[in-house]
Design a protein around this motif. Structure first.
Motif, PDB file in Angstrom:
ATOM      1  N   SER A   1      -0.818 115.046 123.207  1.00  0.00           N
ATOM      2  CA  SER A   1      -1.986 115.227 123.055  1.00  0.00           C
ATOM      3  C   SER A   1      -1.814 116.713 124.007  1.00  0.00           C
ATOM      4  CB  SER A   1      -2.603 114.563 124.740  1.00  0.00           C
ATOM      5  OG  SER A   1      -2.689 113.306 124.201  1.00  0.00           O
TER       6      SER A   1
ATOM      7  N   VAL B   1       7.128 116.361 118.518  1.00  0.00           N
ATOM      8  CA  VAL B   1       5.919 117.434 117.911  1.00  0.00           C
ATOM      9  C   VAL B   1       5.965 118.591 118.122  1.00  0.00           C
ATOM     10  CG1 VAL B   1       3.187 117.555 117.974  1.00  0.00           C
ATOM     11  CG2 VAL B   1       4.424 114.913 117.354  1.00  0.00           C
ATOM     12  N   SER B   2       6.602 119.402 119.605  1.00  0.00           N
ATOM     13  CA  SER B   2       6.036 120.480 119.656  1.00  0.00           C
ATOM     14  C   SER B   2       6.707 121.515 118.720  1.00  0.00           C
ATOM     15  CB  SER B   2       6.149 120.608 121.508  1.00  0.00           C
ATOM     16  OG  SER B   2       7.164 120.332 121.668  1.00  0.00           O
TER      17      SER B   2
ATOM     18  N   ALA C   1      -3.217 126.460 129.674  1.00  0.00           N
ATOM     19  CA  ALA C   1      -4.049 125.764 128.596  1.00  0.00           C
ATOM     20  C   ALA C   1      -5.446 125.776 129.008  1.00  0.00           C
ATOM     21  CB  ALA C   1      -3.850 125.193 127.418  1.00  0.00           C
TER      22      ALA C   1
ATOM     23  N   SER D   1       2.720 125.968 130.165  1.00  0.00           N
ATOM     24  CA  SER D   1       1.556 125.716 129.465  1.00  0.00           C
ATOM     25  C   SER D   1       0.448 125.090 130.205  1.00  0.00           C
ATOM     26  CB  SER D   1       2.398 124.863 128.753  1.00  0.00           C
ATOM     27  OG  SER D   1       2.467 123.690 129.088  1.00  0.00           O
TER      28      SER D   1
ATOM     29  N   SER E   1      -4.099 119.804 125.370  1.00  0.00           N
ATOM     30  CA  SER E   1      -5.282 120.736 125.964  1.00  0.00           C
ATOM     31  C   SER E   1      -5.955 121.668 124.874  1.00  0.00           C
ATOM     32  CB  SER E   1      -5.469 121.242 127.664  1.00  0.00           C
ATOM     33  OG  SER E   1      -4.923 120.237 128.028  1.00  0.00           O
TER      34      SER E   1
ATOM     35  N   THR F   1      -1.046 107.602 127.271  1.00  0.00           N
ATOM     36  CA  THR F   1      -0.466 109.240 126.392  1.00  0.00           C
ATOM     37  C   THR F   1       0.957 108.418 125.335  1.00  0.00           C
ATOM     38  OG1 THR F   1       0.722 109.279 128.864  1.00  0.00           O
ATOM     39  CG2 THR F   1      -0.884 110.210 129.145  1.00  0.00           C
TER      40      THR F   1
ATOM     41  N   ASP G   1      12.831 109.089 131.633  1.00  0.00           N
ATOM     42  CA  ASP G   1      12.124 108.669 132.876  1.00  0.00           C
ATOM     43  C   ASP G   1      10.865 107.793 133.352  1.00  0.00           C
ATOM     44  OD1 ASP G   1      12.470 111.727 130.662  1.00  0.00           O
ATOM     45  OD2 ASP G   1      10.613 111.064 131.320  1.00  0.00           O
TER      46      ASP G   1
ATOM     47  N   PHE H   1       1.173 116.962 132.440  1.00  0.00           N
ATOM     48  CA  PHE H   1       1.574 117.100 131.439  1.00  0.00           C
ATOM     49  C   PHE H   1       2.672 115.934 130.836  1.00  0.00           C
ATOM     50  CE2 PHE H   1      -0.983 121.386 129.802  1.00  0.00           C
ATOM     51  CZ  PHE H   1      -2.010 121.490 129.706  1.00  0.00           C
ATOM     52  N   GLY H   2       2.952 115.557 132.071  1.00  0.00           N
ATOM     53  CA  GLY H   2       4.463 115.053 132.023  1.00  0.00           C
ATOM     54  C   GLY H   2       5.726 115.991 132.457  1.00  0.00           C
TER      55      GLY H   2
ATOM     56  N   VAL I   1       0.284 125.819 122.824  1.00  0.00           N
ATOM     57  CA  VAL I   1       1.594 124.762 122.773  1.00  0.00           C
ATOM     58  C   VAL I   1       2.721 125.112 123.660  1.00  0.00           C
ATOM     59  CG1 VAL I   1       3.136 123.048 121.628  1.00  0.00           C
ATOM     60  CG2 VAL I   1       0.329 123.727 120.905  1.00  0.00           C
ATOM     61  N   GLN I   2       3.854 124.869 123.970  1.00  0.00           N
ATOM     62  CA  GLN I   2       5.006 124.996 124.478  1.00  0.00           C
ATOM     63  C   GLN I   2       6.033 124.853 123.865  1.00  0.00           C
ATOM     64  OE1 GLN I   2       6.649 127.394 127.950  1.00  0.00           O
ATOM     65  NE2 GLN I   2       8.191 126.435 126.551  1.00  0.00           N
TER      66      GLN I   2
HETATM   67  C1  LIG Z   1      -3.757 115.375 128.636  1.00  0.00           C
HETATM   68  C2  LIG Z   1      -2.109 115.436 127.798  1.00  0.00           C
HETATM   69  C3  LIG Z   1      -2.767 117.011 127.654  1.00  0.00           C
HETATM   70  C4  LIG Z   1      -2.160 118.016 127.552  1.00  0.00           C
HETATM   71  N1  LIG Z   1      -2.070 119.224 127.314  1.00  0.00           N
HETATM   72  C5  LIG Z   1      -0.784 119.721 126.539  1.00  0.00           C
HETATM   73  C6  LIG Z   1      -0.600 121.291 126.237  1.00  0.00           C
HETATM   74  O1  LIG Z   1      -1.700 122.041 126.499  1.00  0.00           O
HETATM   75  N2  LIG Z   1      -0.029 121.899 125.736  1.00  0.00           N
HETATM   76  C7  LIG Z   1       1.865 121.189 125.966  1.00  0.00           C
HETATM   77  O2  LIG Z   1       2.149 122.676 125.600  1.00  0.00           O
HETATM   78  N3  LIG Z   1       1.086 120.224 126.762  1.00  0.00           N
HETATM   79  C8  LIG Z   1       0.512 119.900 126.667  1.00  0.00           C
HETATM   80  N4  LIG Z   1       0.473 118.822 126.301  1.00  0.00           N
HETATM   81  C9  LIG Z   1       2.067 117.740 126.671  1.00  0.00           C
HETATM   82  C10 LIG Z   1       2.116 117.068 125.241  1.00  0.00           C
HETATM   83  O3  LIG Z   1       1.442 115.636 124.495  1.00  0.00           O
HETATM   84  C11 LIG Z   1       3.595 116.636 124.871  1.00  0.00           C
HETATM   85  O4  LIG Z   1       3.850 115.678 126.078  1.00  0.00           O
HETATM   86  C12 LIG Z   1       4.743 117.833 124.561  1.00  0.00           C
HETATM   87  O5  LIG Z   1       4.493 118.941 123.454  1.00  0.00           O
HETATM   88  C13 LIG Z   1       5.637 117.146 124.199  1.00  0.00           C
HETATM   89  O6  LIG Z   1       5.678 116.417 122.821  1.00  0.00           O
HETATM   90  P1  LIG Z   1       6.982 116.757 121.664  1.00  0.00           P
HETATM   91  O7  LIG Z   1       6.426 115.739 120.976  1.00  0.00           O
HETATM   92  O8  LIG Z   1       7.572 117.870 121.893  1.00  0.00           O
HETATM   93  O9  LIG Z   1       7.980 116.073 122.400  1.00  0.00           O
HETATM   94  P2  LIG Z   1       8.902 114.348 122.489  1.00  0.00           P
HETATM   95  O10 LIG Z   1       8.990 113.776 121.213  1.00  0.00           O
HETATM   96  O11 LIG Z   1       7.370 113.682 123.133  1.00  0.00           O
HETATM   97  O12 LIG Z   1       9.533 114.591 123.946  1.00  0.00           O
HETATM   98  C14 LIG Z   1      10.704 115.329 124.012  1.00  0.00           C
HETATM   99  C15 LIG Z   1      11.662 114.488 124.942  1.00  0.00           C
HETATM  100  O13 LIG Z   1      10.677 114.861 126.079  1.00  0.00           O
HETATM  101  C16 LIG Z   1      10.889 114.470 127.295  1.00  0.00           C
HETATM  102  N5  LIG Z   1       8.847 114.008 127.310  1.00  0.00           N
HETATM  103  C17 LIG Z   1       8.252 113.484 126.714  1.00  0.00           C
HETATM  104  N6  LIG Z   1       6.934 114.260 126.901  1.00  0.00           N
HETATM  105  C18 LIG Z   1       6.949 114.878 127.746  1.00  0.00           C
HETATM  106  C19 LIG Z   1       5.589 116.100 128.087  1.00  0.00           C
HETATM  107  N7  LIG Z   1       4.969 115.802 128.525  1.00  0.00           N
HETATM  108  N8  LIG Z   1       6.181 117.371 129.314  1.00  0.00           N
HETATM  109  C20 LIG Z   1       8.164 117.280 128.748  1.00  0.00           C
HETATM  110  N9  LIG Z   1       9.046 116.580 128.021  1.00  0.00           N
HETATM  111  C21 LIG Z   1       8.662 115.620 127.657  1.00  0.00           C
HETATM  112  C22 LIG Z   1      10.953 113.461 126.155  1.00  0.00           C
HETATM  113  O14 LIG Z   1      11.563 111.858 127.325  1.00  0.00           O
HETATM  114  C23 LIG Z   1      11.881 113.559 125.418  1.00  0.00           C
HETATM  115  O15 LIG Z   1      13.346 113.823 125.909  1.00  0.00           O
HETATM  116  C24 LIG Z   1      -0.385 117.579 127.196  1.00  0.00           C
HETATM  117  C25 LIG Z   1      -0.135 116.447 128.328  1.00  0.00           C
HETATM  118  C26 LIG Z   1      -1.316 115.445 128.232  1.00  0.00           C
HETATM  119  C27 LIG Z   1      -1.118 113.995 128.523  1.00  0.00           C
END
Ligand SMILES: Cc1cc2nc3c(=O)[nH]c(=O)nc-3n(C[C@H](O)[C@H](O)[C@H](O)COP(=O)(O)OP(=O)(O)OC[C@H]3O[C@@H](n4cnc5c(N)ncnc54)[C@H](O)[C@@H]3O)c2cc1C
Lengths: 198, 240
Positions: free
Chosen positions: B63, B87-88, B131, B128, B65, A79, A27, B238-239, B79-80
């Motif tokens: 990343s 990672v989450s 946060a 989330s 917060s 990011t 996306d 947060f995406g 973390v959600q």
């Molecule tokens: C400045 C900033 C602050 C953030 N703060 C928080 C926080 O406080 N708490 C929190 O839970 N998360 C937060 N996030 C989001 C976090 O960084 C991760 O993107 C999120 O936890 C997903 O990571 P993952 O490794 O589990 O998933 P990934 O392995 O990165 O992705 C799994 C699947 O989800 C999709 N995806 C990728 N990134 C995201 C996303 N951000 N959201 C939804 N789907 C995604 C991918 O395309 C893939 O299909 C923040 C992001 C930013 C940029």
């Protein structure tokens, strides 16, 4: 010394097309510091201001009249998402800067909404940067910087200023919005230049 | 906008963080408290990058917060779980007290609330996205200007920091299912909610909006329509 995280087993393949620390997304995530400013093509314009104060300006209609290109490029957000093989349509900055008389080494891109970002001039010349107004064959959506954004794919995407309104040519470098806030001044994804000091 | 002095103060470090405590927020989210020797402190609203390194050297970094205000050498992240995420799921399910990660931060100097900042504050979070807003809410003192928090959640069991939010300054906006006694019928945040529970544009609050991209787009649009100056609307996406 590396810190190992017990019970973490990385499982993603690192695609060689991806710079270090990036993951592939299908996306198109949106990241901006504030709300999406409403900018219509009708009131959009683009101004290049040389260090002498001399200005060159284009309206939307004038931009449309210039020769456009369709670059297919990879883009990398600080990011950590990357998109590969994205196709855009836009006017090369080589075209827009052709008649500008300058001794500047730097540019500061200005956007509607007040955003700024700085780049070395040579990083926007020689086919490296465009004013883009289409993404994958569709008009560029407002959340992605429409009607017109800067496209500088070889640097982290915050350098590709959305809702671009102008370029200011500068003899001396001057940090922009994120660069003031601790992000890297140059932002090469292949060297992982994310933050100041990286 | 900020000058060089600020940039230096915000300069980040890469430090080792040891998990000391966890708290489940919901069935799919938890708050992690880390001890981080050398942590320089942070502003409410900043984030940190978590870096995980597997035994074979593979690393992943995301990343998060900082969900609590500065507290010596301790930080909290909330973390959600993103199903399928890399990672989450590790942070929500697998990591245990005593385990270590690398933390890079504090990062970001725009989506922050500073105690010396004048004027009221309107916080609007989805999921989330609560946060960093929770860190701001907890960073205020009796002397701080008025704060108002609107928190959009699906159902009562999706509320993070449930025990802390029982305050007249906080409104929970349920989108799917509300607890008994809540008059507002569940629906996504709209202009009427801003009027009823927010702060009027005339009071010139600084607005902080955080959550998934679509939520942030909707809410920042509603704020602008309601007359808030775009220069006072800050967003963290947060995406998703
Ligand atoms: C400045 C900033 C602050 C953030 N703060 C928080 C926080 O406080 N708490 C929190 O839970 N998360 C937060 N996030 C989001 C976090 O960084 C991760 O993107 C999120 O936890 C997903 O990571 P993952 O490794 O589990 O998933 P990934 O392995 O990165 O992705 C799994 C699947 O989800 C999709 N995806 C990728 N990134 C995201 C996303 N951000 N959201 C939804 N789907 C995604 C991918 O395309 C893939 O299909 C923040 C992001 C930013 C940029």
């Amino acid at each position: 010394m590396a810190v190992f995280s017990r019970a973490f087993h990385g499982r993603r393949e690192q695609d060689p097309a991806l710079p270090p620390g990036q993951y592939l997304t299908e996306d198109f995530p949106v990241l901006s510091a504030g709300p999406t400013p409403p900018v219509s093509a009708d009131d959009w314009s683009f101004t290049v201001t040389a260090e002498s104060g001399e200005r060159h300006a284009w309206t939307w209609a004038e931009l449309m009249a210039l020769p456009a290109e369709e670059p297919t490029v990879d883009i990398h957000c600080v990011t950590r998402w990357s998109k590969l093989g994205t196709t855009w349509r836009g006017v090369s900055l080589d075209v827009l800067l052709e008649d500008v008389d300058t001794a500047a080494d730097y540019v500061l891109a200005h956007s509607h909404g007040g955003y700024t970002t700085n780049l070395p001039l040579e990083d926007v010349l020689d086919g490296k940067a465009w004013l883009a107004f289409e993404f994958e064959g569709e008009p560029l959506e407002p959340v992605h910087g429409g009607p017109v954004r800067l496209l500088v794919p070889h640097l982290y995407f915050w350098k590709s200023a959305k809702w671009i309104s102008g370029l200011q040519l500068m003899l001396d470098d001057q940090p922009g919005f994120w660069e003031e806030l601790g992000y890297h001044n140059y932002g090469d994804p292949w060297r992982e230049q994310r933050y100041d000091g990286d | 906008m900020a000058g060089t002095a600020l940039r230096r103060r915000l300069g980040h470090r890469r430090l080792t963080a040891r998990l000391v405590e966890t708290r489940d927020e919901t069935a799919t989210a938890r708050t992690l408290r880390f001890a981080v020797p050398g942590w320089p402190g942070h502003l409410a609203g900043q984030h940190a990058d978590v870096r995980l390194t597997a035994e074979d050297g593979y690393t992943a970094q995301r990343s998060y917060s900082l969900s609590a205000p500065a507290d010596g050498e301790f930080v909290e992240l909330t973390v959600q779980l993103v199903p399928d995420g890399e990672v989450s799921p590790y942070l929500v399910r697998d990591i245990e007290v005593g385990d270590e990660v690398e933390l890079l931060g504090p990062l970001g100097g725009w989506f922050v609330w500073r105690p010396e900042q004048p004027g009221p504050v309107l916080l609007i979070g989805g999921g989330s996205g609560i946060a960093p807003l929770r860190a701001m809410l907890r960073a205020r003192s009796a002397a701080s200007p008025p704060f108002r928090l609107l928190y959009s959640v699906r159902t009562p069991s999706d509320v993070y920091f449930a025990g802390e939010l029982d305050s007249p300054d906080v409104t929970l906006l349920y989108t799917r299912e509300a607890p008994d006694g809540v008059e507002r019928t569940p629906h996504r945040i709209d202009a009427a909610d801003l009027t009823a529970y927010g702060l009027p544009a005339a009071e010139e609050p600084t607005c902080y909006v955080c959550g998934p991209t679509s939520f942030v787009e909707t809410v920042t649009g509603l704020l602008i329509d309601a007359g808030h100056d775009p220069a006072r609307v800050r967003a963290e996406r947060f995406g998703g």
